[in-house]
Design an enzyme around this catalytic site. Structure first.
Site, PDB file in Angstrom:
ATOM      1  N   CYS A  41      21.057 -21.944  -4.603  1.00 37.25           N
ATOM      2  CA  CYS A  41      22.792 -21.398  -5.097  1.00 37.25           C
ATOM      3  C   CYS A  41      23.634 -22.314  -4.028  1.00 37.25           C
ATOM      4  O   CYS A  41      24.672 -22.815  -5.055  1.00 37.25           O
ATOM      5  CB  CYS A  41      22.677 -20.082  -4.407  1.00 37.25           C
ATOM      6  SG  CYS A  41      24.164 -19.221  -4.632  1.00 37.25           S
ATOM      7  N   CYS A  95      -6.288  15.137  16.677  1.00 35.82           N
ATOM      8  CA  CYS A  95      -5.992  16.595  15.783  1.00 35.82           C
ATOM      9  C   CYS A  95      -7.065  16.782  14.841  1.00 35.82           C
ATOM     10  O   CYS A  95      -7.320  15.912  13.795  1.00 35.82           O
ATOM     11  CB  CYS A  95      -4.506  16.328  15.518  1.00 35.82           C
ATOM     12  SG  CYS A  95      -4.137  17.870  14.414  1.00 35.82           S
ATOM     13  N   CYS A 125     -39.209  -1.312 -12.233  1.00 36.65           N
ATOM     14  CA  CYS A 125     -37.867  -0.728 -12.939  1.00 36.65           C
ATOM     15  C   CYS A 125     -37.444   0.229 -11.897  1.00 36.65           C
ATOM     16  O   CYS A 125     -36.341   0.773 -11.448  1.00 36.65           O
ATOM     17  CB  CYS A 125     -38.327  -0.203 -14.089  1.00 36.65           C
ATOM     18  SG  CYS A 125     -38.523  -1.501 -15.582  1.00 36.65           S
ATOM     19  N   CYS A 173     -33.839  11.602 -12.453  1.00 38.32           N
ATOM     20  CA  CYS A 173     -34.783  10.722 -13.356  1.00 38.32           C
ATOM     21  C   CYS A 173     -34.075   9.737 -14.206  1.00 38.32           C
ATOM     22  O   CYS A 173     -32.847   9.983 -14.624  1.00 38.32           O
ATOM     23  CB  CYS A 173     -35.468  11.765 -14.148  1.00 38.32           C
ATOM     24  SG  CYS A 173     -36.666  10.965 -15.407  1.00 38.32           S
ATOM     25  N   CYS A 217     -13.272  14.171  22.404  1.00 37.49           N
ATOM     26  CA  CYS A 217     -14.590  13.639  22.019  1.00 37.49           C
ATOM     27  C   CYS A 217     -14.989  13.120  23.220  1.00 37.49           C
ATOM     28  O   CYS A 217     -14.300  12.600  24.183  1.00 37.49           O
ATOM     29  CB  CYS A 217     -14.497  12.568  20.777  1.00 37.49           C
ATOM     30  SG  CYS A 217     -16.208  11.917  20.189  1.00 37.49           S
ATOM     31  N   CYS A 251     -37.979  -1.221 -19.456  1.00 38.04           N
ATOM     32  CA  CYS A 251     -38.481  -2.715 -19.661  1.00 38.04           C
ATOM     33  C   CYS A 251     -39.291  -2.731 -20.905  1.00 38.04           C
ATOM     34  O   CYS A 251     -39.172  -3.687 -21.497  1.00 38.04           O
ATOM     35  CB  CYS A 251     -38.925  -3.270 -18.243  1.00 38.04           C
ATOM     36  SG  CYS A 251     -40.503  -2.734 -18.113  1.00 38.04           S
ATOM     37  N   CYS A 277      35.469 -12.204   4.529  1.00 41.46           N
ATOM     38  CA  CYS A 277      35.782 -11.478   3.173  1.00 41.46           C
ATOM     39  C   CYS A 277      34.850 -11.794   2.089  1.00 41.46           C
ATOM     40  O   CYS A 277      35.225 -11.283   0.923  1.00 41.46           O
ATOM     41  CB  CYS A 277      37.490 -12.120   2.990  1.00 41.46           C
ATOM     42  SG  CYS A 277      37.306 -13.988   2.651  1.00 41.46           S
ATOM     43  N   CYS A 284      30.551 -19.920  13.331  1.00 41.98           N
ATOM     44  CA  CYS A 284      31.560 -19.947  12.326  1.00 41.98           C
ATOM     45  C   CYS A 284      31.624 -19.025  11.407  1.00 41.98           C
ATOM     46  O   CYS A 284      30.291 -18.698  11.132  1.00 41.98           O
ATOM     47  CB  CYS A 284      32.018 -21.527  11.943  1.00 41.98           C
ATOM     48  SG  CYS A 284      30.621 -22.068  10.809  1.00 41.98           S
ATOM     49  N   CYS A 304     -16.998   4.945  17.173  1.00 42.01           N
ATOM     50  CA  CYS A 304     -17.474   6.341  17.502  1.00 42.01           C
ATOM     51  C   CYS A 304     -18.735   6.851  16.873  1.00 42.01           C
ATOM     52  O   CYS A 304     -18.282   7.006  15.394  1.00 42.01           O
ATOM     53  CB  CYS A 304     -16.612   7.005  17.867  1.00 42.01           C
ATOM     54  SG  CYS A 304     -17.076   8.696  18.692  1.00 42.01           S
TER      55      CYS A 304
END
Length: 583
Positions: free
Chosen positions: A314, A252, A159, A179, A245, A137, A322, A305, A228
């Protein structure tokens, strides 16, 4: 992935799961529900000699502190340095005492420079100086308000506190703090942390230091179960990676996923990835939807249907069969609701590739669903069994002991049955992941695998039903029941039989189903064991009593038969007793 996180049970009982599926055990007969043969003397003692020794140690927080303190003390004593310096050295070399010794005695100066240890403290401020300028500072403070590390570079308390606090809140990197002077590499030890940091930051630093002892050491890992605080010290190079455990979670060591023996880690990784991958969403879309002919967005048909209208903006109207514009449909195409253009085009091969892709996606989805449902169902059953075991240990055993006038030590067979069920559910669950990735063109291996899996699953269901349903009769009874000893014999026998079925299944899968050769024949040397063959002191089911007996061959009906019955083409009325049992 499903997990058994909500189910906890007695840690001492869970540790006994490590003894399952290791060593030779006697094969008990299960030819009928009332006949269970198992040897309580020679075979049980001999079997225990073959069981694997526990290749890991569960460490509590106190154990970790003790080991860490012992290592620091050892380095401090041998190298004649302070405990703070010894701690810094060990952290730098990932808490490996041997590495510290090797490096230190090879070149002490090089190690000191790399780690930031000075032989003697340095005094940067002359004694006659009363005020010093802070290097951070740039404010001037009285000498007694300045603090320096062993390097002697002075900085004001505010600081220093800010520097240390920021480093600690940034994470475990604070353990290698140096440091603040850019030109200096002197290490800042735990003694400085205690002086400069707040109580909260000091506690956080201590937690980082403790965790680094486990996380930086290749022989130790934290238990992956959420919440755990136990760690595991593992013997690297051990044959089995399964760890249980004290919190009741089994995992595993190699991949830290849930324990998955006999399936290898790579298969488990692929299965978990597939369960959470977007590929299955795409398969579902391909199998159950069609793209809009205009905007190509996938559409699922949810009405009867064939007239489909795409969603805004759209709004294209087309025929589901078809995919042609609906304006082209009328009586000449077979009627609005009976388009025959699709059938005509299909016969001409116009939709072959599209239909083939959709059919393949549908088959792939159905196959995955088949294996996943059974994988998930067995996991759910295992979770329920864990809860039932906990209930049995905390409530029912005492109740049963009072009603049957027997000490709880004589009811251990019930706990053993539930532990066997829990472990078998885990193994069975992962065999479905194994089956999914088993190549479909290897028909003999697939048939052999499904036979072993089916035998094991059948035995497990009998055991589970006996432990879950039949036990209720004695729990709900008013007093001692004469048939309780018969129930004891039956449950213990089913436990032994089921254990052997799963030992056979585990052995076969760990050997890559090598007992089946390319011609669909079960090899002479391993067939008796893999098919539930005769062990010491027990009667086998479905195989010759000698390892050198006739090998098993997969016949056209999908049954495993011996060479004699297959070559003679005998009818079921005259085939040998062993082959008849498996038909």
């Amino acid at each position: 992935m499903l997990d058994s996180e909500d189910d906890m049970h007695d840690a001492n009982d869970v540790e006994s799961l490590d003894d399952f599926y290791s060593g030779e055990t006697a094969m008990a007969s299960d030819d009928d529900d009332g006949d269970y043969e198992f040897n309580d003397t020679d075979d049980s003692d001999d079997s225990s000699l073959h069981r694997q020794q526990q290749n890991y140690t569960i460490l509590s927080e106190a154990d970790i502190h003790q080991r860490q303190d012992d290592d620091i003390t050892m380095i401090s004593t041998v190298l004649s340095i302070s405990r703070i310096s010894a701690s810094i050295l060990l952290r730098h070399y990932n808490w490996s005492v041997s590495k510290v010794h090797d490096a230190w005695f090879a070149d002490e100066d090089k190690v000191r420079k790399a780690v930031g240890l000075l032989e003697k403290p340095v005094v940067q401020i002359p004694k006659n100086v009363k005020e010093v300028t802070c290097g951070i500072c740039f404010e001037t403070y009285p000498r007694d308000r300045m603090t320096a590390a062993v390097c002697g570079h002075p900085f004001c308390g505010a600081c220093w506190a800010g520097y240390v606090s920021t480093s600690i809140n940034d994470g475990p990197g604070c353990l290698m703090l140096r440091c603040p002077d850019p030109s200096c590499g002197a290490a800042v030890g735990q003694d400085m942390i205690r002086i400069l940091a707040s109580n909260e930051d000091t506690e956080k630093y201590s937690r980082y230091l403790l965790r680094s002892y486990i996380e930086d050491n290749r022989k130790t890992k934290w238990c992956p179960f959420p919440g755990c605080e136990y760690a595991v010290d593992f013997v690297v190079g051990s044959a089995s990676y399964d760890v249980s455990c004290h919190c009741s979670y089994s995992f595993c060591w190699n991949c830290t996923e849930e324990a998955h023996r006999p399936v290898d880690c790579s298969t488990v990784a692929k299965w978990i990835l597939k369960n959470g991958a977007e590929s299955e969403n795409m398969n579902w879309i391909l199998a159950n939807s069609k793209p809009c002919p205009k905007c190509k967005r996938p559409i699922e048909k949810n009405q009867g249907c064939m007239h489909i209208t795409c969603t805004p903006p759209c709004k294209f109207e087309f025929c589901w069969l078809c995919l042609g514009a609906w304006t082209d449909h009328g009586e000449r195409t077979g009627g609005f609701y009976a388009c025959n253009r699709y059938e005509t085009a299909k016969q001409e091969g116009a939709y072959d590739e599209t239909e083939k892709r959709r059919e393949m996606a549908k088959n792939s989805l159905e196959r995955y669903t088949h294996y996943y449902e059974r994988w998930a169902t067995n996991q759910s059953s295992r979770q329920k069994a864990l809860a039932d075991l906990n209930q049995m240990q905390t409530v029912h055993l005492e109740k049963l002991s009072d009603k049957q006038s027997q000490p709880e030590s004589q009811l251990k067979f019930i706990t053993e049955a539930w532990l066997q069920i829990i472990e078998c559910r885990r193994v069975l669950k992962w065999t479905y992941a194994y089956g999914y990735y088993l190549p479909q063109h290897e028909h003999a291996k697939r048939q052999f695998f499904e036979y072993l899996q089916g035998e094991a699953e059948s035995g497990l269901e009998r055991l589970h039903q006996c432990a879950e349903k039949e036990l209720q009769v004695y729990l709900n009874g008013d007093g001692p029941t004469p048939s309780f000893n018969e129930f004891r014999t039956k449950l213990a026998g089913l436990t032994s039989v089921t254990r052997n079925y799963f030992e056979n299944l585990v052995r076969a899968l760990e050997n890559g189903l090598s007992d089946v050769d390319s011609h669909g024949t079960c090899s002479r040397t391993g067939s008796s064991k893999s098919l539930g063959g005769k062990g010491r002191g027990g009667r086998g089911k479905g195989t010759s009593s000698k390892s050198g007996g006739p090998s098993r061959i997969l016949d056209d009906s999908g049954c495993w038969s011996c060479e004699h019955c297959t070559s003679a083409n005998t009818k079921s009325a005259t085939i040998c007793e062993t082959c008849r049992q498996h038909r």
